[in-house]
Design an enzyme around this catalytic site. Structure first.
Site, short mmCIF file in Angstrom:
data_model
loop_
_atom_site.label_atom_id
_atom_site.label_comp_id
_atom_site.label_asym_id
_atom_site.label_seq_id
_atom_site.Cartn_x
_atom_site.Cartn_y
_atom_site.Cartn_z
N ARG C 28 0.79 -1.26 -0.10
CA ARG C 28 0.15 -0.04 -0.05
C ARG C 28 0.82 1.22 -0.04
O ARG C 28 0.58 2.37 -0.53
CB ARG C 28 -0.97 0.02 1.23
CG ARG C 28 -1.91 -1.09 1.21
CD ARG C 28 -3.38 -0.83 0.57
NE ARG C 28 -4.38 -1.75 0.22
CZ ARG C 28 -5.14 -2.20 1.07
NH1 ARG C 28 -5.38 -1.51 2.44
NH2 ARG C 28 -5.93 -3.01 0.85
N ASP C 131 11.11 -14.90 17.43
CA ASP C 131 11.98 -14.91 18.51
C ASP C 131 12.59 -13.58 19.06
O ASP C 131 12.96 -14.02 20.32
CB ASP C 131 13.12 -15.72 17.93
CG ASP C 131 12.97 -17.16 17.75
OD1 ASP C 131 12.01 -17.64 18.36
OD2 ASP C 131 13.51 -17.53 16.78
N ARG C 166 -0.40 -31.16 39.66
CA ARG C 166 0.51 -31.70 38.76
C ARG C 166 1.62 -30.68 38.61
O ARG C 166 1.29 -29.59 38.56
CB ARG C 166 0.17 -32.04 37.42
CG ARG C 166 -0.30 -33.52 37.30
CD ARG C 166 -0.72 -33.82 35.91
NE ARG C 166 -1.51 -35.13 35.92
CZ ARG C 166 -2.49 -35.50 35.08
NH1 ARG C 166 -2.93 -34.66 34.07
NH2 ARG C 166 -3.08 -36.68 35.28
N GLY C 174 12.23 -20.93 20.76
CA GLY C 174 13.45 -19.99 21.19
C GLY C 174 14.93 -20.75 21.33
O GLY C 174 15.41 -20.71 22.33
#
Lengths: 323, 323, 323, 323
Positions: C28, C131, C166, C174
């Site tokens: 654009r 990342d 748990r 990464g």
């Protein structure tokens, strides 16, 4: 009837999540049976303007997850006239389209019914509307997604209601049908649900609010949009009657129509798309395909009207018990 | 000053996503430094009514992801009076609370500033508001989430706009600040954004609509709610000027305040909660902690006012180029 | 240099949410300045195969909200050779493409740097990678979305962890950078975060687990995927050392790359797309555009390398305090 | 039988979204009928340890939208022994709990069945498991949400698959049942679905991959986790057979259990909670309540076993046609 060689498909009326999944299913199924398929843009209007495009498998790649409809939708005044429909028919003949799949709601099927009878065109309908207000199918394509959109929005509003001890009047879609209001109201744990079918006396709502648990300061009231009385009117009445409440109004509006379809809507659209094309191949016409209790059901367009039944009393009872 | 032994924490003003993450951070940080921490319910109102609760690590378990505020929030007329604030101070003394963390916006800090000066109470503020309208911090807690909520809603509306070739006027929050409108408007690829700061002449909007790409039938206009002119008025003007457009209005409303906070808001709230407690321990008072360019910044309550600056011209330029 | 008349744009390396918003902005903006723009498919590979397509405003309509990249991406062995790059250059000349915008990460800029110097082609880069491991920009396009995806997934896992008491080891992306792990770990309230930069001794993790609050039975450990030790190895070590814990492993995997971009990523991509085209028009070459403290910054490809700095000690401190 | 005065409620087995909505419904319905209700923590284990808590209406406020279970869940070795169950019964007597609602799956109902018969305790079960693998109900509580979680995740993976022209093997939950795989596979438009029920020959998959549309470079294969062969094994086989594909594996894992329940799951849980309490009041025992074709259905625990039927051939056909 000659063998069908080219099926036209279009969407009409309000858009609903899953319409793209329905289009994809119709296109892929037609191709599977070695039948050509043509996309008709903007519903009946495209039939008249001849806004057609041939579709192949790639035309519907990667659209199953998208809201809206790639074929667009709209209303057509011209199709209401005999002259308009004649032009539409001529366009079909000129493009060798010999059958149609119409995806939409009651208005769509009414228009399709007239057209089918006038010109002897085989048409099968698929129920695509968020309102779930059609007989002949347990759910319409888009309804499940719309109720999930509503509860996601109201869960957010509940955060604010809880933080401020407020009462929120939330208006949801469903002009003639309270099914979105009823299911989503149960889903958000609403204190009360006002729907057209139950002709709710506002006094009942007032009693609920008066007798509510004292330890619960935040409240959610779900109201179906309505001809006579909607969220705005209810909010005004509640503010007048309960001036001590911090009452706010939220009209969810058009976010309820869009968005990525739920898994249930994608599967429903996929199944009905296969059923619609196979119905045409089996010589059916003027029929809406629906799914009831996991079985494909065919309802003649003459009967594919909105159901304005009373709301399920079991669900209304649940609202009273759980709020 | 004596060593701080018990910090009170409260939320005030409109609720914002991330307030719970902020509370959690204040509580855990205080405990980390062996300081007691007391939750004060409903903002200044709870200071006056003495609605206090001691908090431990478990009090704030599993709330980092929740919208709203577990301490509730609200307005307090009583706190506007000297008598009310005296009661509040007496409650603090009675409960051995010797410092406060106030989470909210401009109004919160103004009230805190008066109180702190009257009674010499150390107070540190944290910027919690969706509007991002405070100086002294790049972002306020809740702003990032609110902009994501807006774009998620408008993406759904875009589905319908595309399907029907409609123009949607979407009103978003931000009475005095167009920052939600500006960022979310860029985020959804809006054709135009109307915000208080740019004092937009409606004629400019009309020019944009007149000169828009002809191949683009659907349009989204984002309007910040405003004192003078809001979504409703803009929609009426557009309907009158462009009767050929199928123009609709959607007011997003309170869904913008709630919902699970974004990662950025959780991290911001977590960092500022640590900074707020450490600021109190370091003897700071009447300061708002903020994060600017990844550094903790302290702004005196005297200066922690809304910034009503002109909108960033770079962002406004981007809207024009990309729409 | 002659005036630029046709800019080619491509995406390269791993896909990242917001790449489509970046492409839209480049297209654009180029059109806004009356410059032609050509899409190059599949990164460097498309340069060599000549897989080009002219783009107009409509080519990028309704893509700002989509994950992935419409231009596709990939690796190219051929581009590693002088012969391959000569073919690529010839393709550019043949198609009158006189400048390039390259969207990707470190590898993308390295390849672009060599090509730009060999053939004197003006190239500007945009940082597109989840990342956030590039110098010269506060955030890379895709990073904000990826962290939100991670916290949404881990919030779900937390439900199960809480219900079953748990311990979950959750591996996030990464390979060389723990920035996703660090931010999302704070965002989910993780008990510990293991990242390459902090060279975490597993003994430290063991101490954390040993000394954790006794009233907290469920735990979340976030681990960045790594060359030496990843989620699987950590889970095995924890199971061996803490046999009483009900320890589970979840590797989030590729869901972290996709999905609708967040508002922040869309705005960042939009701004940098404008900046990239304007940089080319201003004669810049071999530069990555980035945004630092809200200002556009230019970093030469020679320096646009991954930053393998130590993790921000402020953030690591916060993890310890708040868990 | 004497009139029931105090109902105990617990969740057992793997957690499922909607369990909290189920607990809320049981509690509110019991209170509606003036019956006390006691929460039992961690399933059968809590029965033995006497980990009980009285519940009122507020105990279940604002939980309808939360994943997991506030009563926690778990396995109990002690309950497998007669001695353990005797202790459990003594705890019920001591706490005046004279009936139970058990929310879980096949294992839960087996344990409840033995206990009910040994000590003549009225127990009604509610189907709470994401696997939808129980006879006596169209859907189990949690199944609809789990399929939505899967399609949301795979939609993200599709973004990457499309961008890189990759083939993704995605493993979903359902050890003995392919219903999650089947519905979500249709929902994402998978090229193939491998489920235990269809004893899929890997050769069939190979044929599908060999004969797939040439214009479609990205592919998604959904594999139900399985005893014999799961996603990992399938991925290895595909990599060996089709070395030209860029094949990746993604194991969705535990994200499938958590998250906010869908509207359908909240409504189902709400209805079945009412039905469960009313069933106890009507003297029913050792029955699971389910919903079939919108009617409440009672299935004796003796029969409330997993259904290992062949997969619905209609659905398998749809996969073949639409992929």
């Amino acid at each position: 009837m000659d063998k069908i060689k080219n099926i036209g498909v279009f969407t009409s009326g309000g858009d609903a999540p899953g319409m793209n999944a329905a289009i994809r299913s119709v296109v892929r199924t037609a191709l599977h049976y070695d039948i050509q398929v043509t996309g008709i843009m903007k519903g009946f209007e495209g039939l008249i303007t001849g806004d057609f495009m041939p579709m192949n498998s790639k035309s519907v790649a990667n659209i199953i997850q998208r809201g809206g409809t790639i074929l667009k939708t709209g209303r057509s005044d011209a199709f209401l006239t005999k002259e308009g429909r004649q032009i539409a028919y001529d366009n079909l003949v000129r493009n060798n389209i010999d059958a149609l799949v119409a995806i939409g709601g009651e208005g769509t099927f009414k228009g399709a019914n007239i057209f089918a009878k006038e010109f002897n065109v085989p048409i099968v309908g698929m129920p695509g509307t968020i309102d779930n207000d059609l007989i002949g199918t347990d759910h319409t394509i888009g309804y499940d997604t719309a109720t999930n959109t509503v509860i996601n929005a109201v869960d957010k509003i509940r955060d604010t209601a809880e933080s401020h001890d407020r009462l929120f009047i939330v208006e949801v879609m469903g002009r003639d049908s309270g099914l979105i209001a009823l299911r989503s109201g149960i889903g958000v744990g609403a204190e009360a649900i006002l729907i057209p079918e139950s002709k709710t006396d506002v006094e009942v709502l007032f009693n609920t609010l008066s007798s509510g648990r004292k330890d619960k300061a935040s409240k959610i009231i779900i109201v179906a949009e309505g001809e006579e009385i909607g969220g705005f009117e209810i909010a005004e009445l509640v503010k007048e009657k309960f001036p001590n409440y911090d009452t706010r109004l939220s009209i969810l509006g058009h976010i309820q129509r869009g968005g990525r379809p739920s898994c249930a809507d994608r599967v429903l659209a996929s199944r009905l798309g296969v059923a619609a094309v196979e119905a045409l191949l089996n010589g059916k016409k003027c029929m809406m395909v629906g799914l009831m209790n996991q079985n494909v059901v065919y309802t003649h367009f003459d009967n594919a009207i909105k159901h304005l039944s009373e709301a399920d009393p079991n669900l209304l009872k649940i609202v009273r018990i759980l709020s």
